[in-house]
Design a protein around this motif. Structure first.
Motif, short mmCIF file in Angstrom:
data_model
loop_
_atom_site.label_atom_id
_atom_site.label_comp_id
_atom_site.label_asym_id
_atom_site.label_seq_id
_atom_site.Cartn_x
_atom_site.Cartn_y
_atom_site.Cartn_z
N SER A 16 0.80 -1.22 0.00
CA SER A 16 0.00 0.00 0.00
C SER A 16 0.83 1.28 0.00
N CYS A 17 2.09 1.17 0.45
CA CYS A 17 2.93 2.38 0.51
C CYS A 17 4.35 2.08 0.04
N ASP A 18 5.32 2.14 0.96
CA ASP A 18 6.72 2.03 0.52
C ASP A 18 7.40 0.73 0.96
N GLU A 19 6.63 -0.22 1.48
CA GLU A 19 7.24 -1.48 1.89
C GLU A 19 6.55 -2.65 1.21
N THR A 20 7.37 -3.53 0.61
CA THR A 20 6.85 -4.74 0.00
C THR A 20 6.85 -5.81 1.08
N GLY A 21 5.66 -6.17 1.55
CA GLY A 21 5.56 -7.16 2.62
C GLY A 21 4.91 -8.44 2.14
N ASP A 33 7.54 -13.65 7.68
CA ASP A 33 7.22 -12.23 7.56
C ASP A 33 8.40 -11.55 6.86
N ALA A 34 8.36 -11.55 5.52
CA ALA A 34 9.46 -10.99 4.73
C ALA A 34 9.10 -9.58 4.27
N VAL A 35 10.02 -8.65 4.45
CA VAL A 35 9.77 -7.26 4.08
C VAL A 35 10.95 -6.71 3.29
N ALA A 36 10.64 -6.01 2.20
CA ALA A 36 11.66 -5.27 1.45
C ALA A 36 11.23 -3.81 1.47
N SER A 37 11.97 -2.97 2.16
CA SER A 37 11.58 -1.57 2.32
C SER A 37 12.32 -0.68 1.32
N SER A 38 11.60 0.33 0.80
CA SER A 38 12.23 1.31 -0.09
C SER A 38 12.36 2.66 0.61
N VAL A 39 12.28 2.65 1.95
CA VAL A 39 12.28 3.91 2.70
C VAL A 39 13.53 4.74 2.43
N ASP A 40 14.68 4.09 2.25
CA ASP A 40 15.92 4.84 1.99
C ASP A 40 15.86 5.60 0.67
N GLU A 41 15.13 5.03 -0.31
CA GLU A 41 15.03 5.69 -1.61
C GLU A 41 14.16 6.94 -1.54
N HIS A 42 13.27 7.00 -0.53
CA HIS A 42 12.38 8.15 -0.39
C HIS A 42 12.95 9.22 0.54
N ALA A 43 13.91 8.82 1.38
CA ALA A 43 14.41 9.72 2.43
C ALA A 43 14.93 11.04 1.87
N VAL A 52 8.31 6.04 -7.31
CA VAL A 52 9.48 5.32 -6.80
C VAL A 52 9.03 4.08 -6.02
N ALA A 53 7.97 4.24 -5.25
CA ALA A 53 7.45 3.11 -4.47
C ALA A 53 6.97 1.99 -5.39
N GLU A 59 10.25 -4.51 -8.43
CA GLU A 59 11.54 -5.19 -8.38
C GLU A 59 11.65 -6.17 -7.22
N ALA A 60 10.97 -5.87 -6.11
CA ALA A 60 11.12 -6.69 -4.91
C ALA A 60 10.12 -7.84 -4.81
N MET A 61 9.04 -7.79 -5.58
CA MET A 61 7.93 -8.71 -5.38
C MET A 61 8.32 -10.19 -5.41
N VAL A 62 8.83 -10.66 -6.53
CA VAL A 62 9.12 -12.10 -6.65
C VAL A 62 10.18 -12.56 -5.66
N PRO A 63 11.31 -11.84 -5.50
CA PRO A 63 12.29 -12.28 -4.50
C PRO A 63 11.73 -12.33 -3.08
N THR A 64 10.84 -11.38 -2.74
CA THR A 64 10.28 -11.36 -1.38
C THR A 64 9.32 -12.52 -1.17
N ILE A 65 8.53 -12.85 -2.18
CA ILE A 65 7.64 -14.01 -2.09
C ILE A 65 8.45 -15.30 -1.95
#
Length: 368
Positions: A16-21, A33-43, A52-53, A59-65
């Motif tokens: 829904s926002c900046d984290e691929t969970g 509970d796998a999370v890939a965060s893009s918070v650093d890219e928004h900082a 950007v999100a 990019e993170a979806m398949v690896p995180t699943i």
């Protein structure tokens, strides 16, 4: 006692926002509970940039699943369903998650459940403290939402008692952190500075707490403006800004209002417990003051551990598992992302049947 393997095994996707969970649960037991965060890219922008999100989710979806499945020690073909946040949230970011969920559900021939982000924040507490009481009183506080919700059934009946009429609590934390030059996101850093400050040093206003104000609604815009002007006045006078005292006094004003209204709602509705969720629920002062006031009022407090308060796939999987357990209708294949999905809709049920409108592509090609 029922075999835990009889409980629904569900994978949940949150974008829904900046984290691929991506989370996997079996019933009310968290397996991954796998999370890939893009918070650093928004900082560097001082806030979340939707485009950007969306790209980061893609990019993170398949690896995180894949990481979640590995952590859970299960095969995708063992799943009983795929749950995904259908809204509310950033439209582009939501679309990435919904599209991925559809692809996996179709390829695996599993039911698809589009669920509500806010209802998921409530349901995640089941993973820590067991089945939710019915009804459940929930205070949800995050970057985009400050809400008091009463749920008789988390899969079908969520009633809003009050919400923010301007800035949500999380937004206020981010904006004050920006004024103080503390970076993004603001919540964790203000919490850290506040621990060394005096919460009574500066008397900042408490919004919507007058006798004629809406008892369960929230407003943090006036507080944000008051704090910003106080800081600007100090700087204009050439004085140093006491960052720790400002952080502590501002934080106290926020959590004072949140907990005061939540306890009042519990008393008014005759509910003997309170659940707090959302990213701001990770705030140490909010947790401490809520515990103090709930104990005084004879209310049981349920707050998930901080990692489960912020956006994550586990909360989506938890609500999805509840949908399966209660035999709720799966979502249609034409499920769409809804950036303003109302909290009164915990999930988006089906409208069509079968795969009639889905191109008949080979499942072996989609999922080897």
């Amino acid at each position: 006692m029922a075999d835990s393997r009889d409980e629904p095994l569900v994978l949940g996707i949150e974008t829904s926002c900046d984290e691929t969970g991506v989370g996997i649960v079996r019933g009310t037991t968290l397996l991954a509970d796998a999370v890939a965060s893009s918070v650093d890219e928004h900082a560097r922008f001082g806030g979340v940039v939707p485009e950007v999100a969306s790209r980061a989710h893609l990019e993170a979806m398949v690896p995180t699943i894949q990481r979640a499945l590995k952590d859970a020690g299960v095969s995708a073909k063992d799943l009983d369903g795929i749950a995904v946040t259908a809204g509310p949230g950033l439209a582009g970011a939501l679309l990435v998650g919904v599209s991925a969920a559809k692809a996996y559900a179709y390829a695996l021939d599993k039911p698809l459940y589009g669920v509500n982000h806010l209802a998921s924040h409530i349901c995640v507490d089941q993973l820590e403290h067991g089945p939710l009481p019915e009804p459940t009183m929930a205070l949800l506080v995050s970057g985009g939402h400050s809400s008091l919700l009463l749920s008789e059934d988390i899969t079908s009946d969520v009633r809003p008692l009050g919400s923010t009429i301007d800035d949500a609590a999380g937004e206020a934390f981010d904006k004050i952190a920006r004024v103080l030059n503390l970076g993004f996101p603001g919540g964790p850093v203000i919490d850290r500075y506040a621990r060394e400050g005096d919460p009574e040093a500066i008397a900042f206003p408490r919004g919507l707490t007058g006798p004629r104000d809406a008892p369960y609604d929230f407003s943090f815009s006036g507080l944000k403006t008051s704090v910003a002007r106080w800081i600007e006045a100090k700087r204009a006078a050439g004085e140093d800004v006491p960052v720790r005292d400002v952080s502590a006094s501002f934080q106290e004003a926020v959590v004072d209002v949140l907990t005061r209204k939540a306890v009042r709602a519990c008393k008014d509705e005759g509910v003997d417990h309170l659940m707090i969720g959302g990213g701001v629920a990770a705030n140490s002062r909010l947790r401490a003051l809520a515990q103090e006031r709930c104990e005084k009022a004879g209310i049981r407090l349920r707050v998930p551990r901080p990692k489960l308060c912020t956006d994550n796939g586990a909360m989506v999987a938890a609500l999805g598992a509840e949908m399966v357990a209660r035999n709720r209708a799966a979502s249609a294949w034409d499920l769409s992302a809804d950036s303003s999905l109302p909290v009164t809709e915990p999930h988006v049920p089906g409208h069509t049947h079968g795969h009639d409108h889905v191109h008949e592509v080979s499942k072996e090609n989609l999922y080897p």
